[in-house]
Write an enzyme that holds these catalytic residues in place. Structure first.
Site, PDB file in Angstrom:
ATOM      1  N   HIS A  41       0.890  -1.180   0.000  1.00  0.00           N
ATOM      2  CA  HIS A  41       0.000   0.000   0.000  1.00  0.00           C
ATOM      3  C   HIS A  41       0.920   1.220   0.000  1.00  0.00           C
ATOM      4  CE1 HIS A  41      -2.490  -3.161   1.824  1.00  0.00           C
ATOM      5  NE2 HIS A  41      -3.566  -2.466   1.488  1.00  0.00           N
ATOM      6  N   SER A 116       6.788   5.776   2.703  1.00  0.00           N
ATOM      7  CA  SER A 116       7.564   4.529   2.718  1.00  0.00           C
ATOM      8  C   SER A 116       8.284   4.243   1.396  1.00  0.00           C
ATOM      9  CB  SER A 116       6.673   3.348   3.123  1.00  0.00           C
ATOM     10  OG  SER A 116       5.510   3.284   2.329  1.00  0.00           O
ATOM     11  N   GLU A 134      -0.113   0.413  -5.663  1.00  0.00           N
ATOM     12  CA  GLU A 134      -1.036   1.490  -5.291  1.00  0.00           C
ATOM     13  C   GLU A 134      -2.197   1.417  -6.274  1.00  0.00           C
ATOM     14  OE1 GLU A 134      -1.438   4.020  -2.780  1.00  0.00           O
ATOM     15  OE2 GLU A 134      -3.259   4.122  -4.001  1.00  0.00           O
ATOM     16  N   ASP A 180       0.469  -1.830   4.754  1.00  0.00           N
ATOM     17  CA  ASP A 180       0.070  -0.606   5.450  1.00  0.00           C
ATOM     18  C   ASP A 180      -1.286  -0.118   4.923  1.00  0.00           C
ATOM     19  OD1 ASP A 180       0.124   1.792   6.862  1.00  0.00           O
ATOM     20  OD2 ASP A 180       1.489   2.778   5.451  1.00  0.00           O
TER      21      ASP A 180
HETATM   22  C1  LIG Z   1      -1.741   4.365   4.653  1.00  0.00           C
HETATM   23  S1  LIG Z   1      -1.556   4.761   2.981  1.00  0.00           S
HETATM   24  C2  LIG Z   1       0.071   4.235   2.583  1.00  0.00           C
HETATM   25  C3  LIG Z   1       1.173   5.043   3.184  1.00  0.00           C
HETATM   26  C4  LIG Z   1       2.554   4.557   2.813  1.00  0.00           C
HETATM   27  N1  LIG Z   1       2.708   3.117   3.050  1.00  0.00           N
HETATM   28  C5  LIG Z   1       3.608   5.300   3.599  1.00  0.00           C
HETATM   29  O1  LIG Z   1       3.995   4.821   4.681  1.00  0.00           O
HETATM   30  O2  LIG Z   1       4.044   6.352   3.141  1.00  0.00           O
HETATM   31  C6  LIG Z   1      -2.498   3.487   2.183  1.00  0.00           C
HETATM   32  C7  LIG Z   1      -2.477   3.566   0.656  1.00  0.00           C
HETATM   33  O3  LIG Z   1      -2.988   2.332   0.152  1.00  0.00           O
HETATM   34  C8  LIG Z   1      -3.764   2.572  -1.002  1.00  0.00           C
HETATM   35  N2  LIG Z   1      -4.662   1.403  -1.113  1.00  0.00           N
HETATM   36  C9  LIG Z   1      -5.867   1.204  -0.529  1.00  0.00           C
HETATM   37  N3  LIG Z   1      -6.332  -0.028  -0.784  1.00  0.00           N
HETATM   38  C10 LIG Z   1      -5.367  -0.641  -1.539  1.00  0.00           C
HETATM   39  C11 LIG Z   1      -5.251  -1.952  -2.076  1.00  0.00           C
HETATM   40  N4  LIG Z   1      -6.221  -2.881  -1.912  1.00  0.00           N
HETATM   41  N5  LIG Z   1      -4.130  -2.257  -2.771  1.00  0.00           N
HETATM   42  C12 LIG Z   1      -3.135  -1.329  -2.931  1.00  0.00           C
HETATM   43  N6  LIG Z   1      -3.206  -0.071  -2.463  1.00  0.00           N
HETATM   44  C13 LIG Z   1      -4.299   0.268  -1.749  1.00  0.00           C
HETATM   45  C14 LIG Z   1      -4.447   3.891  -0.697  1.00  0.00           C
HETATM   46  O4  LIG Z   1      -4.834   4.537  -1.892  1.00  0.00           O
HETATM   47  C15 LIG Z   1      -3.365   4.652   0.054  1.00  0.00           C
HETATM   48  O5  LIG Z   1      -2.607   5.456  -0.812  1.00  0.00           O
END
Ligand SMILES: C[S@@+](CC[C@H](N)C(=O)[O-])C[C@H]1O[C@@H](n2cnc3c(N)ncnc32)[C@H](O)[C@@H]1O
Length: 297
Positions: A41, A116, A134, A180
């Site tokens: 994520h 991240s 993403e 995440d």
């Molecule tokens: C909490 S944020 C991530 C922050 C990042 N890991 C960081 O630490 O900088 C969660 C992200 O996951 C994406 N997302 C949500 N559901 C997802 C999925 N099923 N698969 C991949 N990405 C997803 C969202 O759009 C969002 O940008």
């Protein structure tokens, strides 16, 4: 799903997650052999702390802002250095508008906060590889811009839970999976536990770091029990409570469930997170809990 991490970038939960992430990557980088990072994520990669979203919540001020104003012992400063070097690198002296002049990334004012993917991009080496998933197209475009041209990195639209089965094990057979999720939809704890258990069958020796919110303690307990029942060897649970839980809809802390942690990690985190909770938890009820769900058998 309308989660936007820009509202929360650089808050206490990002501080905890990213400081731990950097420790794991520092450990992986000690051996020459290549490793892989799967960030399931990934988010946008970099966040503008002077932007409308970050300014609206101001959460970063009590997170990375407080860390940059704090003084740490030399031991703790050394543990934080790899991560804070990345924060400094995205805040060059000519960064421009200053959301908070008192928080400086070294000599420069703090304006940007790296997520991240950028932390992993900066701390990996030429031989290492990164897969960043993403699903939201606009966020993914921002991520591609933030990463720039880097042949080691693939930005993918793949759903996180599919990525766990599609891309594991990596051919390097060493590395980290960071999970995440936004925790905006019901069932996220169960999806995460299930995703881990299935991924672990495919790649039992990988390091996994699963971030989770502490709001609803029953949901956290349920998650913990699901991981316990799976009897995965070597699972370390870290809980960082900013304050005592008051409401199930307000974030009071965050946790990381870490499978196959580097053998140095638990001791490092006791020191590093112990120092961070003193800086970030201002009402006197903060605490850090680090314990094994299952130690090596
Ligand atoms: C909490 S944020 C991530 C922050 C990042 N890991 C960081 O630490 O900088 C969660 C992200 O996951 C994406 N997302 C949500 N559901 C997802 C999925 N099923 N698969 C991949 N990405 C997803 C969202 O759009 C969002 O940008």
């Amino acid at each position: 799903m309308n989660y936007r991490h820009a509202f929360h970038a650089g808050n206490f939960a990002d501080v905890v997650k990213h400081a731990v992430l950097a420790r794991i990557l520092a450990y992986l980088g000690q051996k020459d052999a290549a490793y892989r990072v799967l960030d399931t994520h990934a988010g946008a990669g970099i966040y503008d702390l002077a932007g409308a979203e970050a300014q609206r919540t101001g959460e970063w001020e009590g997170g990375i802002g407080a860390v940059l104003r704090a003084e740490f012992t030399p031991e703790v400063a050394a543990l934080l250095k790899p991560w804070l070097d990345v924060v400094r690198a995205v805040n060059p002296a000519e960064a421009g508008a200053q959301p908070d002049e008192s928080a400086t990334a070294g000599a420069a004012p703090l304006r940007h906060y790296p997520g991240s993917p950028l932390i992993a991009q900066a701390l990996t080496r030429p031989q290492d590889r990164l897969l960043l998933c993403e699903t939201v197209a606009g966020v993914r475009e921002s991520l591609e811009d933030a990463i720039g041209r880097d042949g080691r990195v693939k930005v993918l639209p793949t759903d996180a839970w599919q990525a766990l089965s599609a891309y594991l094990p990596p051919k390097e057979r060493r590395g980290l999976v960071l999970v995440d999720p936004p925790f905006e939809e019901p069932g996220e704890f169960h999806r995460m536990a299930h995703g881990l258990i299935e991924a672990h069958k495919k790649w039992p020796t990988g390091i996994y770091a699963l971030w989770y919110p502490i709001k609803d303690v029953r949901a956290v307990d349920g998650f913990r029990r699901e991981i316990e029942r799976a009897r995965l060897p070597k699972v370390l649970n870290i809980q960082f409570d900013l304050r005592a839980v008051r409401q199930v809809d307000a974030l009071s802390g965050c946790g990381l469930m870490i499978v196959n942690p580097p053998f140095t990690l638990a001791d490092e985190l006791r020191q590093m997170l112990g120092a961070l909770v003193r800086v970030l938890a201002t009402d006197g009820t903060g605490r850090v809990r680090i314990g094994w769900i299952t130690a090596e058998r």
